[in-house]
Design a protein around this motif. Structure first.
Motif, PDB file in Angstrom:
ATOM      1  N   VAL A 124       0.807  -1.367   0.008  1.00 60.86           N
ATOM      2  CA  VAL A 124       0.081  -0.025   0.160  1.00 60.86           C
ATOM      3  C   VAL A 124       0.998   1.350   0.002  1.00 60.86           C
ATOM      4  CG1 VAL A 124      -1.812  -1.223   1.180  1.00 60.86           C
ATOM      5  CG2 VAL A 124      -0.054  -0.033   2.537  1.00 60.86           C
ATOM      6  N   PRO A 125       0.334   2.481  -0.486  1.00 60.19           N
ATOM      7  CA  PRO A 125       1.210   3.665  -0.290  1.00 60.19           C
ATOM      8  C   PRO A 125       1.553   4.125   1.123  1.00 60.19           C
ATOM      9  CG  PRO A 125      -1.187   3.895  -0.784  1.00 60.19           C
ATOM     10  CD  PRO A 125      -0.894   2.673  -1.043  1.00 60.19           C
ATOM     11  N   THR A 126       2.847   4.637   1.321  1.00 58.22           N
ATOM     12  CA  THR A 126       3.264   5.038   2.620  1.00 58.22           C
ATOM     13  C   THR A 126       3.727   6.512   2.433  1.00 58.22           C
ATOM     14  OG1 THR A 126       5.359   3.863   2.160  1.00 58.22           O
ATOM     15  CG2 THR A 126       3.470   2.703   3.465  1.00 58.22           C
ATOM     16  N   VAL A 127       3.734   6.931   3.649  1.00 49.58           N
ATOM     17  CA  VAL A 127       4.369   8.403   3.578  1.00 49.58           C
ATOM     18  C   VAL A 127       5.750   8.590   3.412  1.00 49.58           C
ATOM     19  CG1 VAL A 127       4.636  10.480   5.163  1.00 49.58           C
ATOM     20  CG2 VAL A 127       2.529   9.288   5.059  1.00 49.58           C
ATOM     21  N   ASN A 128       6.260   9.184   2.392  1.00 49.13           N
ATOM     22  CA  ASN A 128       7.611   9.390   2.158  1.00 49.13           C
ATOM     23  C   ASN A 128       8.254  10.849   3.030  1.00 49.13           C
ATOM     24  OD1 ASN A 128      10.296   9.712   1.359  1.00 49.13           O
ATOM     25  ND2 ASN A 128       9.875   8.870  -0.836  1.00 49.13           N
ATOM     26  N   GLY A 129       8.604  10.870   4.097  1.00 55.00           N
ATOM     27  CA  GLY A 129       8.989  11.771   4.903  1.00 55.00           C
ATOM     28  C   GLY A 129       8.040  12.146   5.929  1.00 55.00           C
ATOM     29  N   ASP A 210       0.562  -2.023 -10.283  1.00 57.00           N
ATOM     30  CA  ASP A 210       0.410  -1.570 -11.710  1.00 57.00           C
ATOM     31  C   ASP A 210      -0.628  -0.525 -11.991  1.00 57.00           C
ATOM     32  OD1 ASP A 210       2.404  -3.647 -12.226  1.00 57.00           O
ATOM     33  OD2 ASP A 210       1.081  -5.112 -12.255  1.00 57.00           O
ATOM     34  N   LYS A 211      -1.330  -0.047 -11.124  1.00 58.50           N
ATOM     35  CA  LYS A 211      -2.225   1.095 -11.329  1.00 58.50           C
ATOM     36  C   LYS A 211      -1.533   2.529 -11.747  1.00 58.50           C
ATOM     37  CE  LYS A 211      -5.919  -0.725  -8.618  1.00 58.50           C
ATOM     38  NZ  LYS A 211      -6.870  -0.800  -7.234  1.00 58.50           N
ATOM     39  N   PRO A 212      -2.166   3.200 -12.426  1.00 63.33           N
ATOM     40  CA  PRO A 212      -1.763   4.493 -12.744  1.00 63.33           C
ATOM     41  C   PRO A 212      -1.514   5.500 -11.518  1.00 63.33           C
ATOM     42  CG  PRO A 212      -3.953   4.355 -13.709  1.00 63.33           C
ATOM     43  CD  PRO A 212      -3.520   2.888 -13.035  1.00 63.33           C
ATOM     44  N   PHE A 213      -2.401   5.336 -10.714  1.00 63.23           N
ATOM     45  CA  PHE A 213      -2.406   6.257  -9.365  1.00 63.23           C
ATOM     46  C   PHE A 213      -3.140   5.280  -8.171  1.00 63.23           C
ATOM     47  CE2 PHE A 213      -6.366   7.170 -11.521  1.00 63.23           C
ATOM     48  CZ  PHE A 213      -7.327   7.142 -10.620  1.00 63.23           C
ATOM     49  N   VAL A 214      -3.048   5.766  -6.987  1.00 63.54           N
ATOM     50  CA  VAL A 214      -3.612   5.349  -5.681  1.00 63.54           C
ATOM     51  C   VAL A 214      -4.274   6.382  -4.882  1.00 63.54           C
ATOM     52  CG1 VAL A 214      -2.249   3.191  -5.643  1.00 63.54           C
ATOM     53  CG2 VAL A 214      -1.450   5.189  -4.580  1.00 63.54           C
ATOM     54  N   LEU A 215      -5.026   6.131  -4.228  1.00 67.93           N
ATOM     55  CA  LEU A 215      -6.011   7.077  -3.405  1.00 67.93           C
ATOM     56  C   LEU A 215      -5.565   7.052  -2.089  1.00 67.93           C
ATOM     57  CD1 LEU A 215      -9.284   7.648  -5.165  1.00 67.93           C
ATOM     58  CD2 LEU A 215      -7.267   8.535  -5.817  1.00 67.93           C
ATOM     59  N   VAL A 216      -5.125   7.954  -1.143  1.00 70.10           N
ATOM     60  CA  VAL A 216      -4.894   8.088   0.218  1.00 70.10           C
ATOM     61  C   VAL A 216      -5.555   8.953   0.985  1.00 70.10           C
ATOM     62  CG1 VAL A 216      -3.125   8.470   1.875  1.00 70.10           C
ATOM     63  CG2 VAL A 216      -2.400   7.183  -0.316  1.00 70.10           C
ATOM     64  N   TYR A 267      -3.996   6.699   5.183  1.00 67.44           N
ATOM     65  CA  TYR A 267      -4.935   5.486   4.934  1.00 67.44           C
ATOM     66  C   TYR A 267      -5.013   5.216   3.471  1.00 67.44           C
ATOM     67  CZ  TYR A 267      -5.830   5.850  10.043  1.00 67.44           C
ATOM     68  OH  TYR A 267      -5.855   6.218  11.318  1.00 67.44           O
ATOM     69  N   PRO A 268      -4.858   3.781   3.152  1.00 64.29           N
ATOM     70  CA  PRO A 268      -5.305   3.608   1.906  1.00 64.29           C
ATOM     71  C   PRO A 268      -7.107   3.901   1.729  1.00 64.29           C
ATOM     72  CG  PRO A 268      -4.027   1.645   2.851  1.00 64.29           C
ATOM     73  CD  PRO A 268      -4.352   2.725   3.965  1.00 64.29           C
ATOM     74  N   ASP A 269      -7.094   4.510   0.601  1.00 66.95           N
ATOM     75  CA  ASP A 269      -8.633   4.902   0.515  1.00 66.95           C
ATOM     76  C   ASP A 269      -9.517   3.696   0.247  1.00 66.95           C
ATOM     77  OD1 ASP A 269     -10.769   6.767  -0.078  1.00 66.95           O
ATOM     78  OD2 ASP A 269     -10.841   6.095  -2.176  1.00 66.95           O
ATOM     79  N   ASN A 270      -9.097   2.651  -0.301  1.00 66.33           N
ATOM     80  CA  ASN A 270      -9.941   1.439  -0.597  1.00 66.33           C
ATOM     81  C   ASN A 270      -9.126   0.276   0.225  1.00 66.33           C
ATOM     82  OD1 ASN A 270     -11.475  -0.659  -1.457  1.00 66.33           O
ATOM     83  ND2 ASN A 270     -11.051  -0.281  -3.779  1.00 66.33           N
ATOM     84  N   PRO A 271      -9.447   0.327   1.634  1.00 61.60           N
ATOM     85  CA  PRO A 271      -8.809  -0.683   2.219  1.00 61.60           C
ATOM     86  C   PRO A 271      -8.960  -2.157   1.640  1.00 61.60           C
ATOM     87  CG  PRO A 271     -10.729   0.429   3.481  1.00 61.60           C
ATOM     88  CD  PRO A 271     -10.125   1.167   2.267  1.00 61.60           C
ATOM     89  N   LYS A 272      -8.423  -3.160   2.102  1.00 60.53           N
ATOM     90  CA  LYS A 272      -8.590  -4.564   1.733  1.00 60.53           C
ATOM     91  C   LYS A 272      -9.200  -5.294   2.981  1.00 60.53           C
ATOM     92  CE  LYS A 272      -6.772  -3.438  -2.371  1.00 60.53           C
ATOM     93  NZ  LYS A 272      -6.408  -2.174  -1.909  1.00 60.53           N
ATOM     94  N   GLY A 273      -9.714  -4.509   3.954  1.00 61.38           N
ATOM     95  CA  GLY A 273     -10.009  -5.391   4.939  1.00 61.38           C
ATOM     96  C   GLY A 273     -11.699  -5.633   5.044  1.00 61.38           C
ATOM     97  N   PRO A 274     -12.318  -6.125   5.959  1.00 62.43           N
ATOM     98  CA  PRO A 274     -13.817  -6.526   5.770  1.00 62.43           C
ATOM     99  C   PRO A 274     -14.497  -5.309   5.486  1.00 62.43           C
ATOM    100  CG  PRO A 274     -12.525  -7.086   8.104  1.00 62.43           C
ATOM    101  CD  PRO A 274     -11.687  -6.320   7.298  1.00 62.43           C
ATOM    102  N   LYS A 275     -15.475  -5.818   4.693  1.00 62.35           N
ATOM    103  CA  LYS A 275     -16.568  -4.991   3.903  1.00 62.35           C
ATOM    104  C   LYS A 275     -17.989  -5.129   4.922  1.00 62.35           C
ATOM    105  CE  LYS A 275     -14.268  -3.307   0.692  1.00 62.35           C
ATOM    106  NZ  LYS A 275     -12.945  -3.916   0.862  1.00 62.35           N
ATOM    107  N   LEU A 276     -18.349  -4.257   5.516  1.00 63.10           N
ATOM    108  CA  LEU A 276     -19.595  -4.366   6.132  1.00 63.10           C
ATOM    109  C   LEU A 276     -20.769  -4.181   5.436  1.00 63.10           C
ATOM    110  CD1 LEU A 276     -20.526  -4.107   9.411  1.00 63.10           C
ATOM    111  CD2 LEU A 276     -20.900  -1.665   8.724  1.00 63.10           C
TER     112      LEU A 276
END
Length: 282
Positions: A124-129, A210-216, A267-276
């Motif tokens: 997942v994307p993480t903060v750089n700095g 491989d995505k062109p962008f991710v959302l955070v 936080y990843p915008d689309n978490p891979k955790g449980p879906k309520l």
């Protein structure tokens, strides 16, 4: 017990929320008490809750804990799957609790929750700095206006922020509807400006690599004079703002509440955790 405790809470809020020339009736209609709590939740292979833990349990009175327990144990999730098979899962969670006065009654609800999972390095994307804070707008500071801006930032493959939007702005100051709309705008502009200077590490493995962008998602806090910072387990005044659509999303985020995250973390915008499944306050 809950009614007595709630009355003490409302008195505390009346003395701590920043007012901008509003009437008593305006305050009673708008003020809420909000608390973010952290914990974990255990879900079986059928998507039913088997157990959960709240890190800030000591900050909640027993009567309120009973209400939380009734709701949480009634939640149902899409089963987590590994190689196509439903499995048991344990997930971190952030839950926003809200208490509001309605005449001589006190209404409680679970306003939102975010469920995550344990990600491996590079998934997942993480903060750089660091996430440098925005400049506090002079008008907001002199007017004692504070709040939290919940951003969704679009991160390109080089880790830079290509765009950003304020999905929601919750205020810690009160005014007319026109004034509060202006407050939200004043707090949003510098938050978006500073977000364009943030840097992230783009995922190197997993489905996002491989995505062109991710959302955070990031929550940016503004503290006016004498306002305590939001932290887990602390009740604070809360005026939730309207939710705005995020134009780059290609998935249904209706069940995800923008303000159920901790200030200053990514936080990843689309978490891979449980879906309520269903209403979180059902």
């Amino acid at each position: 017990m809950l009614r007595k405790w709630s009355g003490v809470l409302v008195l505390m809020l009346w003395t701590s929320i920043a007012l901008a020339g509003v009437t008593t009736a305006d305050v009673r209609r708008q003020v809420e008490a909000s608390m973010l709590v952290n914990g974990t939740i255990d879900i079986d292979a059928q998507g039913q809750v088997t157990d959960y833990q709240l890190a800030e349990q000591a900050s909640l009175p027993p009567a309120l804990l009973a209400v939380v327990d009734r709701h949480v144990r009634g939640w149902r999730f899409d089963p987590m799957r590994v190689d196509g098979n439903a499995v048991r899962a344990r997930s971190p969670m952030h839950v926003r609790l809200v208490m509001k006065r309605d005449g001589d009654r006190f209404l409680f609800r679970i306003a939102g929750a975010t469920f995550g999972t344990t990600y491996g390095a590079g998934a997942v994307p993480t903060v750089n700095g660091t996430l440098s804070p925005p400049r506090y707008p002079e008008y907001a500071y002199t007017s004692n206006v504070g709040g939290v801006v919940y951003l969704v930032v679009k991160v390109g493959r080089d880790g830079s922020v290509e765009d950003a939007i304020a999905e929601q702005v919750n205020l810690r100051s009160l005014g007319s509807e026109h004034e509060m709309a202006r407050f939200r705008e004043i707090l949003t502009d510098p938050a978006i400006s500073v977000s364009r200077k943030w840097k992230f590490n783009f995922p190197t493995r997993g489905e996002d690599a491989d995505k062109p962008f991710v959302l955070v998602r990031v929550a940016v806090e503004y503290l006016a004079r004498d306002m305590p910072s939001e932290r887990a387990g602390r009740w604070l005044p809360y005026v939730p703002g309207p939710r705005q659509p995020v134009p780059w999303r290609n998935w249904d985020a209706a069940g995800q509440q923008p303000d159920a995250i901790t200030v200053g973390e990514a936080y990843p915008d689309n978490p891979k955790g449980p879906k309520l499944i269903g209403n979180i306050d059902g």
